[in-house]
Design a protein around this motif. Structure first.
Motif, short mmCIF file in Angstrom:
data_model
loop_
_atom_site.label_atom_id
_atom_site.label_comp_id
_atom_site.label_asym_id
_atom_site.label_seq_id
_atom_site.Cartn_x
_atom_site.Cartn_y
_atom_site.Cartn_z
N LEU A 1 0.82 -1.22 0.00
CA LEU A 1 0.00 0.00 0.00
C LEU A 1 0.84 1.26 0.00
O LEU A 1 0.29 2.37 -0.01
N ASP A 2 2.18 1.09 0.00
CA ASP A 2 3.08 2.24 0.09
C ASP A 2 2.73 3.09 1.31
O ASP A 2 2.63 4.31 1.23
N ALA A 3 2.54 2.41 2.43
CA ALA A 3 2.11 3.05 3.67
C ALA A 3 3.23 3.04 4.69
O ALA A 3 4.17 2.24 4.61
N THR A 4 3.13 3.91 5.67
CA THR A 4 4.04 3.91 6.80
C THR A 4 3.78 2.68 7.66
O THR A 4 2.63 2.33 7.93
N LEU A 5 4.85 1.99 8.07
CA LEU A 5 4.73 0.82 8.95
C LEU A 5 5.19 1.19 10.35
O LEU A 5 6.24 1.81 10.52
N ASP A 6 4.41 0.82 11.34
CA ASP A 6 4.83 0.95 12.73
C ASP A 6 4.24 -0.21 13.52
O ASP A 6 3.53 -1.05 12.96
N VAL A 7 4.53 -0.23 14.80
CA VAL A 7 4.14 -1.36 15.64
C VAL A 7 3.19 -0.88 16.72
O VAL A 7 3.24 0.28 17.15
N LEU A 8 2.33 -1.78 17.16
CA LEU A 8 1.37 -1.51 18.23
C LEU A 8 1.45 -2.67 19.20
O LEU A 8 1.40 -3.84 18.79
N VAL A 9 1.57 -2.36 20.48
CA VAL A 9 1.73 -3.40 21.50
C VAL A 9 0.49 -3.45 22.37
O VAL A 9 0.09 -2.46 22.98
N SER A 10 -0.14 -4.62 22.42
CA SER A 10 -1.29 -4.87 23.29
C SER A 10 -1.06 -6.22 23.94
O SER A 10 -0.78 -7.21 23.26
N ARG A 11 -1.20 -6.27 25.26
CA ARG A 11 -0.88 -7.48 26.01
C ARG A 11 -2.14 -8.09 26.61
O ARG A 11 -2.94 -7.42 27.25
N LYS A 12 -2.27 -9.39 26.42
CA LYS A 12 -3.42 -10.13 26.94
C LYS A 12 -3.35 -10.26 28.45
O LYS A 12 -2.29 -10.53 29.02
N ILE A 13 -4.49 -10.07 29.11
CA ILE A 13 -4.65 -10.37 30.53
C ILE A 13 -5.41 -11.68 30.62
O ILE A 13 -6.54 -11.79 30.14
N SER A 14 -4.78 -12.68 31.19
CA SER A 14 -5.30 -14.04 31.12
C SER A 14 -6.23 -14.39 32.28
O SER A 14 -6.16 -13.81 33.37
N LEU A 15 -7.08 -15.36 32.02
CA LEU A 15 -7.90 -15.95 33.07
C LEU A 15 -6.99 -16.64 34.08
O LEU A 15 -6.10 -17.41 33.69
N PRO A 16 -7.14 -16.37 35.37
CA PRO A 16 -6.28 -17.02 36.36
C PRO A 16 -6.30 -18.54 36.22
O PRO A 16 -7.36 -19.17 36.13
#
Length: 216
Positions: free
Chosen positions: A50-65
Motif C-alpha cells: 500500500l506504500d504506507a508507513t509501517l509501525d508497531v502496536l503493542v497490546s498485552r493479553k490479561i489471562s484468566l487465572p
C-alpha cells in the motif's frame, strides 16, 4: 469478509494475500500498525503493497487465572485496560482480581515499546487512515485494547485486518473499528496457529528488523 476456511503458508504469504484484498482503495495518508509480535510480519507486507508507513502496536493479553491461554482482557502501554465484562461475569471475576496481572502486562507492553521504538517518536495518526493488522483474531481482547488506544489519537478511518478470524470475535470487533477485513472466517476456529502451515514465534529482533527495513 469471506466465510471460508483457508490455511496460509506463513505470515508473509498471508500478508501478501491480505494486501491484495486492501490494495486498490483510495487510502488517505495510510499507516499500517502491526500488532506485536506476530502481526508485524503480516503488516510489513501490507504496508509495502500500500506504500504506507509501517509501525508497531503493542497490546498485552490479561489471562484468566490458571489458564494463561485464555484472554479475559488486555492492556496497552498507556491508557485504561479493556476487560470482556461478560466473560468476567461468566467466571465470577472482578477486574480488581486482575490488577496485579494487568500491571505486569502493562510493564511488559512498555518494555516492548521501548525495545521496538527506542527514542523514535510514535508515528502521528491524527487525520490518517490507520490499518491495525494482526496474524489472526481469536477472542479479540488484544485487538480491542489496541483499537481503543489508536482511536484516542483520532484517525480519519480505523480498520482492523487479519488473514484469519473467529467469526464471533470479528462481529464484536466491528463495534470498535470502522471496518473489519478478514480473508477467512473458519467455522471451526480454535486458535490462530491452526490456520498456518508454518507458525513460529516472532521474535523481538524480527520485529525490529522489519521496522528498520521499512524506514530505509
Amino acid at each position: 469478509m469471506a466465510a471460508v476456511s483457508e490455511v496460509f503458508l506463513d505470515r508473509p504469504a498471508a500478508g501478501r494475500l491480505l494486501a491484495a484484498r486492501l490494495r486498490g482503495r483510495d487510502w488517505h495518508d495510510p499507516v499500517v500498525l502491526g500488532l506485536a509480535r506476530g502481526g508485524v510480519p503480516v503488516a510489513a507486507q501490507v504496508a509495502w503493497e500500500l506504500d504506507a508507513t509501517l509501525d508497531v502496536l503493542v497490546s498485552r493479553k490479561i489471562s484468566l487465572p490458571g489458564n494463561p491461554e485464555f484472554g479475559v482482557g488486555a492492556v496497552t502501554a498507556d491508557g485504561p485496560p479493556y476487560y470482556a465484562e461478560q466473560t468476567l461475569d461468566t467466571f465470577g471475576i472482578d477486574a480488581r482480581d486482575l490488577s496485579q496481572a494487568c500491571a505486569g502486562e502493562r510493564e511488559e507492553a512498555r518494555r516492548r515499546v521501548l525495545r521496538y521504538q527506542g527514542d523514535r517518536a510514535p508515528t502521528p495518526l491524527r487525520g490518517r487512515d490507520v490499518l491495525v493488522v494482526d496474524d489472526g483474531l481469536a477472542t479479540g481482547v488484544t485487538a480491542t485494547a489496541a483499537l481503543r488506544a489508536v482511536r484516542r489519537d483520532e484517525p480519519r478511518l480505523l480498520v482492523f485486518a487479519a488473514p484469519t478470524c473467529a467469526s464471533d470475535a470479528a462481529a464484536t470487533l466491528s463495534r470498535e473499528a470502522d471496518e473489519v477485513e478478514c480473508l477467512s472466517l473458519p467455522a471451526d476456529f480454535v486458535a490462530v496457529g491452526q490456520w498456518y502451515r508454518d507458525f513460529p514465534q516472532t521474535s523481538d529482533d524480527e520485529v525490529v528488523a522489519l521496522l528498520t527495513a521499512a524506514r530505509e
